[in-house]
Scaffold this motif. Structure first.
Motif, PDB file in Angstrom:
ATOM      1  N   ALA A  87       0.853  -1.188   0.000  1.00  0.00           N
ATOM      2  CA  ALA A  87       0.000   0.000   0.000  1.00  0.00           C
ATOM      3  C   ALA A  87       0.890   1.238   0.000  1.00  0.00           C
ATOM      4  O   ALA A  87       2.081   1.159   0.304  1.00  0.00           O
ATOM      5  CB  ALA A  87      -0.891   0.016   1.250  1.00  0.00           C
ATOM      6  N   TRP A  88       0.299   2.390  -0.327  1.00  0.00           N
ATOM      7  CA  TRP A  88       1.009   3.645  -0.120  1.00  0.00           C
ATOM      8  C   TRP A  88       1.111   3.855   1.381  1.00  0.00           C
ATOM      9  O   TRP A  88       0.149   3.602   2.105  1.00  0.00           O
ATOM     10  CB  TRP A  88       0.248   4.820  -0.763  1.00  0.00           C
ATOM     11  N   GLY A  89       2.258   4.313   1.882  1.00  0.00           N
ATOM     12  CA  GLY A  89       2.406   4.485   3.316  1.00  0.00           C
ATOM     13  C   GLY A  89       3.408   5.549   3.687  1.00  0.00           C
ATOM     14  O   GLY A  89       4.292   5.887   2.907  1.00  0.00           O
ATOM     15  N   VAL A  90       3.250   6.077   4.904  1.00  0.00           N
ATOM     16  CA  VAL A  90       4.174   7.079   5.434  1.00  0.00           C
ATOM     17  C   VAL A  90       4.130   6.993   6.961  1.00  0.00           C
ATOM     18  O   VAL A  90       3.082   6.731   7.546  1.00  0.00           O
ATOM     19  CB  VAL A  90       3.804   8.498   4.943  1.00  0.00           C
ATOM     20  N   LYS A  91       5.281   7.188   7.574  1.00  0.00           N
ATOM     21  CA  LYS A  91       5.339   7.197   9.034  1.00  0.00           C
ATOM     22  C   LYS A  91       4.490   8.356   9.548  1.00  0.00           C
ATOM     23  O   LYS A  91       4.600   9.486   9.072  1.00  0.00           O
ATOM     24  CB  LYS A  91       6.798   7.340   9.490  1.00  0.00           C
ATOM     25  N   ALA A  92       3.633   8.067  10.516  1.00  0.00           N
ATOM     26  CA  ALA A  92       2.628   9.041  10.961  1.00  0.00           C
ATOM     27  C   ALA A  92       3.240  10.329  11.490  1.00  0.00           C
ATOM     28  O   ALA A  92       2.698  11.411  11.266  1.00  0.00           O
ATOM     29  CB  ALA A  92       1.717   8.418  12.013  1.00  0.00           C
ATOM     30  N   ASP A  93       4.375  10.243  12.184  1.00  0.00           N
ATOM     31  CA  ASP A  93       4.935  11.469  12.769  1.00  0.00           C
ATOM     32  C   ASP A  93       5.809  12.254  11.784  1.00  0.00           C
ATOM     33  O   ASP A  93       6.416  13.251  12.158  1.00  0.00           O
ATOM     34  CB  ASP A  93       5.717  11.155  14.044  1.00  0.00           C
ATOM     35  N   SER A  94       5.862  11.831  10.519  1.00  0.00           N
ATOM     36  CA  SER A  94       6.682  12.565   9.551  1.00  0.00           C
ATOM     37  C   SER A  94       5.844  13.174   8.425  1.00  0.00           C
ATOM     38  O   SER A  94       6.374  13.534   7.390  1.00  0.00           O
ATOM     39  CB  SER A  94       7.748  11.632   8.963  1.00  0.00           C
ATOM     40  N   VAL A  95       4.536  13.302   8.639  1.00  0.00           N
ATOM     41  CA  VAL A  95       3.660  13.859   7.606  1.00  0.00           C
ATOM     42  C   VAL A  95       3.850  15.370   7.529  1.00  0.00           C
ATOM     43  O   VAL A  95       3.698  16.072   8.521  1.00  0.00           O
ATOM     44  CB  VAL A  95       2.180  13.518   7.893  1.00  0.00           C
ATOM     45  N   ASP A  96       4.200  15.856   6.351  1.00  0.00           N
ATOM     46  CA  ASP A  96       4.319  17.288   6.066  1.00  0.00           C
ATOM     47  C   ASP A  96       3.073  17.675   5.274  1.00  0.00           C
ATOM     48  O   ASP A  96       2.975  17.397   4.077  1.00  0.00           O
ATOM     49  CB  ASP A  96       5.596  17.560   5.267  1.00  0.00           C
ATOM     50  N   LYS A  97       2.102  18.292   5.940  1.00  0.00           N
ATOM     51  CA  LYS A  97       0.804  18.560   5.308  1.00  0.00           C
ATOM     52  C   LYS A  97       0.911  19.510   4.110  1.00  0.00           C
ATOM     53  O   LYS A  97       0.132  19.393   3.167  1.00  0.00           O
ATOM     54  CB  LYS A  97      -0.193  19.074   6.338  1.00  0.00           C
ATOM     55  N   VAL A  98       1.863  20.428   4.127  1.00  0.00           N
ATOM     56  CA  VAL A  98       2.049  21.341   2.984  1.00  0.00           C
ATOM     57  C   VAL A  98       2.520  20.547   1.765  1.00  0.00           C
ATOM     58  O   VAL A  98       1.997  20.704   0.661  1.00  0.00           O
ATOM     59  CB  VAL A  98       3.050  22.465   3.343  1.00  0.00           C
ATOM     60  N   LEU A  99       3.497  19.670   1.961  1.00  0.00           N
ATOM     61  CA  LEU A  99       3.996  18.830   0.869  1.00  0.00           C
ATOM     62  C   LEU A  99       2.907  17.876   0.377  1.00  0.00           C
ATOM     63  O   LEU A  99       2.751  17.673  -0.834  1.00  0.00           O
ATOM     64  CB  LEU A  99       5.229  18.045   1.334  1.00  0.00           C
ATOM     65  N   VAL A 100       2.143  17.302   1.293  1.00  0.00           N
ATOM     66  CA  VAL A 100       1.057  16.398   0.920  1.00  0.00           C
ATOM     67  C   VAL A 100       0.051  17.140   0.053  1.00  0.00           C
ATOM     68  O   VAL A 100      -0.417  16.621  -0.968  1.00  0.00           O
ATOM     69  CB  VAL A 100       0.376  15.807   2.178  1.00  0.00           C
ATOM     70  N   HIS A 101      -0.297  18.365   0.428  1.00  0.00           N
ATOM     71  CA  HIS A 101      -1.250  19.166  -0.347  1.00  0.00           C
ATOM     72  C   HIS A 101      -0.721  19.420  -1.760  1.00  0.00           C
ATOM     73  O   HIS A 101      -1.464  19.278  -2.744  1.00  0.00           O
ATOM     74  CB  HIS A 101      -1.534  20.495   0.369  1.00  0.00           C
ATOM     75  N   LYS A 102       0.558  19.758  -1.879  1.00  0.00           N
ATOM     76  CA  LYS A 102       1.157  19.997  -3.204  1.00  0.00           C
ATOM     77  C   LYS A 102       1.134  18.726  -4.052  1.00  0.00           C
ATOM     78  O   LYS A 102       0.806  18.768  -5.238  1.00  0.00           O
ATOM     79  CB  LYS A 102       2.603  20.493  -3.059  1.00  0.00           C
ATOM     80  N   ARG A 103       1.464  17.593  -3.438  1.00  0.00           N
ATOM     81  CA  ARG A 103       1.462  16.325  -4.185  1.00  0.00           C
ATOM     82  C   ARG A 103       0.052  15.926  -4.610  1.00  0.00           C
ATOM     83  O   ARG A 103      -0.146  15.356  -5.677  1.00  0.00           O
ATOM     84  CB  ARG A 103       2.120  15.221  -3.364  1.00  0.00           C
ATOM     85  N   ARG A 104      -0.926  16.233  -3.770  1.00  0.00           N
ATOM     86  CA  ARG A 104      -2.320  15.940  -4.147  1.00  0.00           C
ATOM     87  C   ARG A 104      -2.729  16.778  -5.349  1.00  0.00           C
ATOM     88  O   ARG A 104      -3.361  16.284  -6.280  1.00  0.00           O
ATOM     89  CB  ARG A 104      -3.273  16.185  -2.976  1.00  0.00           C
ATOM     90  N   GLN A 105      -2.344  18.066  -5.345  1.00  0.00           N
ATOM     91  CA  GLN A 105      -2.676  18.934  -6.471  1.00  0.00           C
ATOM     92  C   GLN A 105      -2.046  18.440  -7.773  1.00  0.00           C
ATOM     93  O   GLN A 105      -2.696  18.431  -8.814  1.00  0.00           O
ATOM     94  CB  GLN A 105      -2.239  20.372  -6.181  1.00  0.00           C
ATOM     95  N   VAL A 106      -0.793  17.999  -7.704  1.00  0.00           N
ATOM     96  CA  VAL A 106      -0.106  17.463  -8.887  1.00  0.00           C
ATOM     97  C   VAL A 106      -0.832  16.216  -9.387  1.00  0.00           C
ATOM     98  O   VAL A 106      -1.077  16.054 -10.590  1.00  0.00           O
ATOM     99  CB  VAL A 106       1.378  17.157  -8.577  1.00  0.00           C
ATOM    100  N   ALA A 107      -1.197  15.338  -8.470  1.00  0.00           N
ATOM    101  CA  ALA A 107      -1.897  14.105  -8.848  1.00  0.00           C
ATOM    102  C   ALA A 107      -3.259  14.419  -9.466  1.00  0.00           C
ATOM    103  O   ALA A 107      -3.656  13.792 -10.460  1.00  0.00           O
ATOM    104  CB  ALA A 107      -2.056  13.199  -7.630  1.00  0.00           C
ATOM    105  N   GLU A 108      -3.976  15.390  -8.905  1.00  0.00           N
ATOM    106  CA  GLU A 108      -5.277  15.767  -9.460  1.00  0.00           C
ATOM    107  C   GLU A 108      -5.129  16.370 -10.850  1.00  0.00           C
ATOM    108  O   GLU A 108      -5.972  16.138 -11.728  1.00  0.00           O
ATOM    109  CB  GLU A 108      -6.001  16.727  -8.520  1.00  0.00           C
ATOM    110  N   ASP A 109      -4.055  17.139 -11.083  1.00  0.00           N
ATOM    111  CA  ASP A 109      -3.788  17.683 -12.420  1.00  0.00           C
ATOM    112  C   ASP A 109      -3.506  16.575 -13.422  1.00  0.00           C
ATOM    113  O   ASP A 109      -3.915  16.659 -14.587  1.00  0.00           O
ATOM    114  CB  ASP A 109      -2.603  18.659 -12.381  1.00  0.00           C
ATOM    115  N   GLN A 110      -2.810  15.515 -12.995  1.00  0.00           N
ATOM    116  CA  GLN A 110      -2.486  14.391 -13.877  1.00  0.00           C
ATOM    117  C   GLN A 110      -3.720  13.567 -14.213  1.00  0.00           C
ATOM    118  O   GLN A 110      -3.773  12.922 -15.259  1.00  0.00           O
ATOM    119  CB  GLN A 110      -1.446  13.474 -13.222  1.00  0.00           C
ATOM    120  N   LEU A 111      -4.701  13.584 -13.328  1.00  0.00           N
ATOM    121  CA  LEU A 111      -5.890  12.749 -13.488  1.00  0.00           C
ATOM    122  C   LEU A 111      -6.590  12.992 -14.822  1.00  0.00           C
ATOM    123  O   LEU A 111      -7.026  12.050 -15.482  1.00  0.00           O
ATOM    124  CB  LEU A 111      -6.848  12.990 -12.321  1.00  0.00           C
ATOM    125  N   GLY A 112      -6.686  14.249 -15.253  1.00  0.00           N
ATOM    126  CA  GLY A 112      -7.353  14.579 -16.506  1.00  0.00           C
ATOM    127  C   GLY A 112      -6.580  14.160 -17.745  1.00  0.00           C
ATOM    128  O   GLY A 112      -7.143  14.107 -18.838  1.00  0.00           O
TER     129      GLY A 112
END
Length: 146
Positions: A87-112
């Motif tokens: 599965a996709w995974g990340v250590k819980a105490d190392s989540v960078d929410k700003v980076l996660v948000h940027k990666r989500r935006q990139v993935a959503e742009d690729q979706l189309g």
């Protein structure tokens, strides 16, 4: 994956993403988030192949604080004292929410731009994983069994 682990009372645990390995360690017990509820995996259990849902995997070792890992939906296989989580995974105490948000935006742009249903499903799973990470609390309390 190795054939077996030969340390009494310990299991090998792996979280394997399509792009890299997130975790390769030993554990006394592991809590998996399955579709039917949380499942505790202990040393020397019968072989198991189970679908996991997005959530927290907890890795326990005696004398240490449990370590949490956020995972997407996927699968876990347990055999010969080895637990492999695919599965996709990340250590819980190392989540960078700003980076996660940027990666989500990139993935959503690729979706189309994707024509394959299979690739679209995999990208949607990744986007859902990023959304989960953006909304999770930063302070986690592991389940206690003592």
């Amino acid at each position: 994956m190795p054939e077996t682990l030969k340390i009494d009372g310990k299991m090998n645990v792996h979280i394997i993403m399509p792009t890299k390995s997130v975790l390769d360690d030993v554990a006394d017990k592991i809590i998996l988030p399955t579709e039917d509820g949380d499942l505790m995996v202990l040393w020397d259990r019968a072989p198991l192949f189970v679908q996991i849902k997005a959530g927290l995997v907890w890795v326990y070792n005696r004398g240490q604080r449990p370590v949490g890992y956020y995972v997407s939906s996927g699968f876990a296989e347990v055999r010969r004292n080895i637990c492999a989580i695919l599965a996709w995974g990340v250590k819980a105490d190392s989540v960078d929410k700003v980076l996660v948000h940027k990666r989500r935006q990139v993935a959503e742009d690729q979706l189309g731009k994707i024509n394959s249903d299979l690739q679209r499903q995999e990208l949607m799973k990744r986007i859902d994983f990023f959304k989960m990470l953006e909304t999770k609390p930063s302070l986690l309390v592991p389940p206690s069994f003592d």
